[in-house]
Design a protein around this motif. Sequence first.
Motif, short mmCIF file in Angstrom:
data_model
loop_
_atom_site.label_atom_id
_atom_site.label_comp_id
_atom_site.label_asym_id
_atom_site.label_seq_id
_atom_site.Cartn_x
_atom_site.Cartn_y
_atom_site.Cartn_z
N UNK A 105 3.80 -2.32 -6.80
CA UNK A 105 3.02 -2.96 -5.73
C UNK A 105 2.82 -4.45 -6.02
N UNK A 106 2.44 -5.21 -5.01
CA UNK A 106 2.13 -6.63 -5.23
C UNK A 106 0.91 -6.73 -6.14
N UNK A 107 0.92 -7.72 -7.01
CA UNK A 107 -0.20 -7.85 -7.96
C UNK A 107 -1.52 -8.14 -7.25
N UNK A 108 -1.44 -8.76 -6.07
CA UNK A 108 -2.69 -9.08 -5.37
C UNK A 108 -3.31 -7.85 -4.72
N UNK A 109 -2.52 -6.82 -4.46
CA UNK A 109 -3.03 -5.69 -3.67
C UNK A 109 -2.49 -4.34 -4.17
N UNK A 110 -2.82 -3.95 -5.40
CA UNK A 110 -2.18 -2.74 -5.93
C UNK A 110 -2.90 -1.43 -5.62
N UNK A 111 -4.13 -1.48 -5.10
CA UNK A 111 -5.00 -0.30 -5.18
C UNK A 111 -4.54 0.88 -4.32
N UNK A 112 -4.29 0.66 -3.04
CA UNK A 112 -3.98 1.82 -2.19
C UNK A 112 -2.64 2.47 -2.56
N UNK A 113 -1.74 1.69 -3.12
CA UNK A 113 -0.44 2.27 -3.52
C UNK A 113 -0.66 3.24 -4.69
N UNK A 114 -1.55 2.86 -5.60
CA UNK A 114 -1.86 3.75 -6.74
C UNK A 114 -2.49 5.05 -6.21
N UNK A 115 -3.43 4.91 -5.30
CA UNK A 115 -4.09 6.11 -4.75
C UNK A 115 -3.07 6.97 -4.00
#
Length: 495
Positions: A190-200
């Motif tokens: 994921x992009x470093x600025x916005x990784x959270x929802x991809x992890x979930x």
Amino acid sequence: MATVKEQKMEKLETKREMYHLIINGERVESVSGETFTTYNPATGEPIAKVAKGTKEDAERAIQAARQAFDHGKWRHFPVNKRARILNKIASIMRSRFNELVELEILDTGKALSAAQGQVMQAIEDFEFYASAIVGHRGTVNNMPGTFHNFTEKEPVGVCAQIIPWNYPLMMAAWKIAPAIAAGCSVVVKPASLTPLTCIVLAEICHEAGVPEGVVNVVTGSGSEVGNYLVEHPLVDKVAFTGSTPVGKNIMEKASKTLKRVTLELGGKSPNIIFEDADIDAAVSGSLFGIFYNTGQSCEARSRLYVHESIYDQFMEKFVEKTKKLKLGNPFEQDTHVGAIISREQLEVIDDYVKSAIEEGATIVTGGKEAKVEGFENGFWYEPTIITDVNHQMKVVKEEIFGPVVVVMKFNDEKEVIKLANDSEYGLGSAIWTKDHARAIRVAKQIQAGIVMINSPFSAFPGTPFGGYKQSGFGRELCIETLDLYTETKSILSYY
Ligand code: TAP
């Protein structure tokens, strides 16, 4: 490598203080133990810590994906079983819809209505590919004499999938859903600025029954983790969405091992308003076309061409409505325009606007950083309309990736087609006219992967999305995408 306690992917809170890498079905810390912080662009405040992956973590994820592909069961599951699991992913996402929307807003600063639409589309992508894969078959071909020939669609292998920050969950779904439907294993960056929802999302895939090693996520920098994935000989395919320069770099590096590559890159999409257009619909559609997602869309219609006979009438309404757009709390349903992803991106936007002023353009409205009450430490930019521009200016030629539109007059169909095509990009485009014959005639001449007629909407599951020219190649979001995640094997026999 340390693993966290929750070895199985049972549900964790969507919003939490720490997010891990997902490797081989486990939440793990990075080998280095380092983390980075992700921030809320609307407030500038930290949201959570994220494991900072390195080459070693990428290697571990590639090995897990390779093992899962070469020796695991996922690709051998009956297609109906894979489809059932994709539907289960969608159903878990539905049950956690509000949590995913909240997390996406926190990580991106985008407006609620945009986040809701994108999370819903991410869900529908899994449902779409659950159906599409069932019908994705080989062929039986006519052969002379006593030959028999049929083809099979085999999954392409281990796929590196590199995601941008503008649609973090939706882009992850666009890539993960077709890949795993086809039977591939993936390592997602994921992009470093916005990784959270991809992890979930990766956690949800496991909760739904995707076996270990099939969906891996390595957060970390593009230049280290992304690059390592692209160069690795055990990776068979790279799917990338992001900037054109990085896309070119990826293609060059991936060519060394002849990886399959699909690229969804930048754009500078034209939006053409003919003299017979429904003006009110064209005004609303043009507002959406550029200011949706705060203009941070690859298919943002950022070059607006208005027929000279209706120019004043159109501009009066367009400017008035732009001035009324509400910037504010992204969690409020009536907020139209959210934050810019980062201070750095805000400065990129502002530099483009300044360059336009220096080159003699007129700023009709906007043109500077916005001050939003209650969100003083966030990153906000005023919706901006620029006129008195020409095709030699940077602001007309280059992708800005912000809420900035340039407006030009035209007086002839041929002329506007030429102007629309005068770009190194060719992703989106829109035409507004009541003349159906003209709409089709012009659509056929526009050099772009997507042409919208009397509508601002460009992407639905089932409709191909992708570019001409330097906007990349390969189509996502459609049945053909499955061909990009499969190889066609031709089997010939003599009887
Ligand atoms: P990019 O640098 O292209 O980043 C997109 C993704 O590629 C991120 O995950 C990034 O990781 C990764 N990446 C960066 N360098 C890489 C490399 N050498 N090898 C492999 N992966 C790499 O875009 P950006 O910096 O986020 O934004 C810059 C500009 O790109 C924007 O201003 C905008 O014009 C354009 N952009 C376009 C799109 C679309 S959809 N067309 C989307 C985003 C941005 P990190 O996040 O860790 O760097």
